[in-house]
Design an enzyme around this catalytic site. Structure first.
Site, PDB file in Angstrom:
ATOM      1  CE  LYS A  44     -10.884 -33.245  63.595  1.00 42.31           C
ATOM      2  NZ  LYS A  44     -11.692 -32.795  62.426  1.00 42.31           N
ATOM      3  CE  LYS A  46      -7.049 -32.183  59.882  1.00 43.31           C
ATOM      4  NZ  LYS A  46      -8.105 -31.798  58.951  1.00 43.31           N
TER       5      LYS A  46
HETATM    6  N1  C2G Z   1     -12.083 -31.528  51.695  1.00 43.66           N
HETATM    7  C1  C2G Z   1     -12.233 -31.650  50.315  1.00 43.66           C
HETATM    8  N2  C2G Z   1     -11.214 -31.314  49.503  1.00 43.66           N
HETATM    9  C2  C2G Z   1     -10.042 -30.855  50.006  1.00 43.66           C
HETATM   10  C3  C2G Z   1      -9.884 -30.719  51.397  1.00 43.66           C
HETATM   11  C4  C2G Z   1     -10.931 -31.060  52.234  1.00 43.66           C
HETATM   12  O1  C2G Z   1     -13.306 -32.063  49.831  1.00 43.66           O
HETATM   13  N3  C2G Z   1      -9.028 -30.531  49.146  1.00 43.66           N
HETATM   14  C5  C2G Z   1     -13.201 -31.913  52.555  1.00 43.66           C
HETATM   15  C6  C2G Z   1     -12.851 -33.085  53.473  1.00 43.66           C
HETATM   16  O2  C2G Z   1     -12.974 -34.309  52.766  1.00 43.66           O
HETATM   17  C7  C2G Z   1     -13.892 -32.933  54.572  1.00 43.66           C
HETATM   18  C8  C2G Z   1     -14.100 -31.406  54.631  1.00 43.66           C
HETATM   19  O3  C2G Z   1     -13.540 -30.860  53.416  1.00 43.66           O
HETATM   20  O4  C2G Z   1     -15.113 -33.569  54.193  1.00 43.66           O
HETATM   21  C9  C2G Z   1     -13.406 -30.778  55.815  1.00 43.66           C
HETATM   22  O5  C2G Z   1     -12.041 -31.140  55.759  1.00 43.66           O
HETATM   23  P1  C2G Z   1     -11.191 -31.083  57.123  1.00 43.66           P
HETATM   24  O6  C2G Z   1     -11.361 -29.756  57.753  1.00 43.66           O
HETATM   25  O7  C2G Z   1      -9.817 -31.612  56.841  1.00 43.66           O
HETATM   26  O8  C2G Z   1     -12.000 -32.135  57.997  1.00 43.66           O
HETATM   27  P2  C2G Z   1     -11.431 -33.421  58.767  1.00 43.66           P
HETATM   28  O9  C2G Z   1     -10.269 -33.047  59.597  1.00 43.66           O
HETATM   29  O10 C2G Z   1     -11.328 -34.490  57.768  1.00 43.66           O
HETATM   30  O11 C2G Z   1     -12.609 -33.692  59.829  1.00 43.66           O
HETATM   31  O12 C2G Z   1     -15.927 -36.153  62.088  1.00 43.66           O
HETATM   32  C10 C2G Z   1     -15.384 -35.805  60.827  1.00 43.66           C
HETATM   33  C11 C2G Z   1     -14.120 -34.995  60.997  1.00 43.66           C
HETATM   34  O13 C2G Z   1     -14.347 -33.863  61.825  1.00 43.66           O
HETATM   35  C12 C2G Z   1     -13.619 -34.568  59.625  1.00 43.66           C
END
Ligand code: C2G
Length: 129
Positions: A44, A46
């Site tokens: 990803k 990340k």
């Molecule tokens: N999230 C949120 N509000 C934020 C930050 C994050 O609602 N201010 C939500 C994201 O939309 C996501 C969840 O928290 O649904 C986890 O965020 P991340 O850890 O950034 O996940 P991500 O890297 O988007 O991974 O297969 C799906 C991926 O693994 C998603």
């Protein structure tokens, strides 16, 4: 028993993460969270501060989370949904539409992100201290 699943890296846990976990749990009775492994984070593109094991420990201590599984690839969601008898798949709306293919297997719900907070913002705010 309505079973919900969501996925993410969940690094440096913050209220935005808690909000979506809370809302996801409120949609059913049992919430499973697929946490991105360190290997999948590389895919990803990340960089997580905490390791998978540390993020798993943190997620498992959150009252809304009933089970944590590992997320190691983009392709495991259908298998997970079947294996865990999932009724609802939930993601933040930064993913709007990206997982609509799962609608053949369960409900797919995108929730509004919590504005003004993100792991990236935390890191950049701290880097100016
Ligand atoms: N999230 C949120 N509000 C934020 C930050 C994050 O609602 N201010 C939500 C994201 O939309 C996501 C969840 O928290 O649904 C986890 O965020 P991340 O850890 O950034 O996940 P991500 O890297 O988007 O991974 O297969 C799906 C991926 O693994 C998603």
């Amino acid at each position: 028993m309505k079973r919900v699943i969501t996925y993410g890296t969940f690094d440096l846990i913050h209220p935005g993460h808690i909000n979506i976990l809370k809302k996801a749990k409120e949609m059913g009775d049992y919430l499973i969270v697929g946490i991105s492994t360190d290997h999948f984070n590389k895919i990803k593109n990340k960089q997580a501060y905490y390791s998978f094991a540390e993020r798993k420990t943190i997620l498992e201590s959150i009252r809304y989370v009933d089970k944590v599984i590992s997320e190691d690839s983009w392709d495991q969601k259908v298998k997970d949904i079947k294996e865990h008898n999932i009724d609802i798949f939930v993601m933040g709306n930064d993913w709007e539409g990206k997982f609509d293919y799962l609608k053949s297997y369960c409900d797919v719900i995108y929730l509004p992100r919590t504005l003004g907070i993100s792991t990236t913002k935390i890191k950049s705010d701290l880097s100016f201290e």
